[in-house]
Write a protein that holds these residues in place. Structure first.
Motif, PDB file in Angstrom:
ATOM      1  N   THR A 153       0.842  -1.194   0.000  1.00  0.00           N
ATOM      2  CA  THR A 153       0.000   0.000   0.000  1.00  0.00           C
ATOM      3  C   THR A 153       0.875   1.241   0.000  1.00  0.00           C
ATOM      4  N   TRP A 168      -5.218   6.324  -0.654  1.00  0.00           N
ATOM      5  CA  TRP A 168      -4.611   5.040  -0.290  1.00  0.00           C
ATOM      6  C   TRP A 168      -4.625   4.155  -1.528  1.00  0.00           C
ATOM      7  N   ASP A 170      -3.737   0.739  -3.632  1.00  0.00           N
ATOM      8  CA  ASP A 170      -3.572  -0.708  -3.474  1.00  0.00           C
ATOM      9  C   ASP A 170      -2.454  -1.191  -4.393  1.00  0.00           C
ATOM     10  N   ARG A 188      -7.728   2.692  -3.433  1.00  0.00           N
ATOM     11  CA  ARG A 188      -8.629   1.932  -2.574  1.00  0.00           C
ATOM     12  C   ARG A 188      -9.551   2.872  -1.789  1.00  0.00           C
ATOM     13  N   VAL A 235      -6.645  -1.332   4.617  1.00  0.00           N
ATOM     14  CA  VAL A 235      -5.216  -1.374   4.295  1.00  0.00           C
ATOM     15  C   VAL A 235      -4.347  -1.042   5.500  1.00  0.00           C
ATOM     16  N   ALA A 244       4.008  -0.593   3.850  1.00  0.00           N
ATOM     17  CA  ALA A 244       3.401   0.594   3.245  1.00  0.00           C
ATOM     18  C   ALA A 244       4.404   1.740   3.244  1.00  0.00           C
TER      19      ALA A 244
END
Length: 363
Positions: A153, A168, A170, A188, A235, A244
């Motif tokens: 992410t 955010w 994906d 996302r 996420v 991330a």
């Protein structure tokens, strides 16, 4: 995203020409924000583009807007002066595919629509006031090739003058295997917070409190607008397990990076794409907190135009990092203009027929 058929003053005979680009079609993207007016003119090159001309001017269109609800005459005059320069560049370069957008200041001002009409009458530029959702998606589109595809992410944080867009992205599973395209970024979840560097700095004037207290008040003000958001909870495990990263795009964040690198003058090639740790971001912010306004203005990567705004940007980034903690931050000296250009080029490639066995590629 709609695509304007032609630039102001461009030829209307159906032929597309690019001045000084070997006959290639020239694309133009203009972003009129709360703080800046930015123009980028480019020709397609492979899967990206080659910059032909660029222009940027701090106009502070949203100055005082949070107090009055209206764009001031002085702010509109500053913006119009920059827009007239931009329109002339577009005409002189022979741009044929063009899109001009306006964001939070024109969205929220009582006289925003009136100003847009005035811009069209005086410059020939047709500004499209885009939604926060489109603004967020364009920010992602402009930063696609800075995404770390080994992560699950990424959180793209576009800190503007009047608002901050968070997206955010994906990068796991099918999204990781697929080719990311500007027209279909794998967002996302997204969130728009109506606080940017101008509005936050105006809400918390410098000098009312000790510097550390003043900075913390700005952090808390932004946190309070973001911490109740649950749309990206799916996420969050990627942030909890170090899978991330954040991409930060704004003049304030690039200024933090320039300060971190101790650059003698701002150098986009050194800043764009640099990775910083969370601790390095905070260290740069702490250095700035310890400076006076004049000392910040004297910093080569900040200057007088951003001296009163850079710490508001640092506060926004810190608030995001506290709520969505991760160790890696990638700095992006790119954003809406690049997103507009790449989206227009990709859309045009998708519409182009594949005749004679040729293949099409996306910008």
């Amino acid at each position: 995203m709609s695509e304007a058929p032609s630039a102001p003053g461009a030829a209307q005979n159906g032929r597309e020409q690019g001045a000084g680009t070997g006959g290639k079609v020239l694309y133009g993207a203009l972003d009129l924000g709360t703080n800046n007016c930015r123009l980028l003119i480019a020709a397609p090159a492979g899967r990206g583009f080659r910059v032909v001309d660029a222009y940027s001017r701090i106009v502070r269109l949203g100055e005082g807007l949070s107090q009055t609800g209206r764009l001031s005459d002085a702010a509109m005059d500053r913006a119009l002066a920059a827009l007239k320069v931009s329109a002339e560049k577009v005409r002189r370069r022979g741009v044929t595919r063009f899109k001009a957008i306006a964001t939070q200041a024109c969205r929220s001002a009582q006289n925003g629509a009136e100003f847009v009409e005035r811009v069209a009458a005086e410059t020939g530029l047709r500004l499209e006031v885009i939604s926060p959702k489109e603004e967020a998606h364009l920010s992602v589109a402009g930063c696609l090739n800075l995404l770390d595809r080994t992560a699950d992410t990424a959180l793209v944080v576009d800190v503007g003058g009047g608002s901050t867009e968070l997206s955010w992205v994906d990068l796991s599973g099918q999204a990781r295997a697929a080719r990311l395209t500007p027209g279909r970024p794998p967002v996302r979840a997204w969130r728009s917070i109506p606080l940017g560097v101008v509005t936050l700095a105006e809400q918390f004037p410098e000098g009312a409190d000790a510097p550390e207290v003043w900075f913390r008040r700005m952090v808390e003000a932004f946190r309070s607008r973001l911490e109740g958001f649950t749309g990206a909870d799916s996420v969050r495990p990627a942030f909890d397990t170090g899978r991330a990263h954040i991409i930060g795009t704004s003049g304030a964040i690039t200024s933090l990076a320039g300060l971190h690198l101790n650059l003698p003058r701002y150098d986009r090639n050194r800043v764009d794409g640099i990775w910083m740790t969370r601790a390095e971001c905070e260290a740069s912010a702490n250095r700035l907190i310890g400076m006076t306004m004049a000392e910040r203005a004297a910093q080569p990567c900040i200057g007088p135009d951003r001296a009163d705004l850079v710490l508001a940007g640092a506060a926004i980034l810190q608030a995001v990092q506290e709520l969505w903690p991760c160790e890696r931050v990638r700095v992006a000296d790119r954003g809406l203009r690049e997103g507009i250009l790449l989206s227009m080029m990709a859309a045009r490639q998708r519409r182009r027929p594949r005749g004679r066995g040729g293949r099409t590629t996306h910008g």
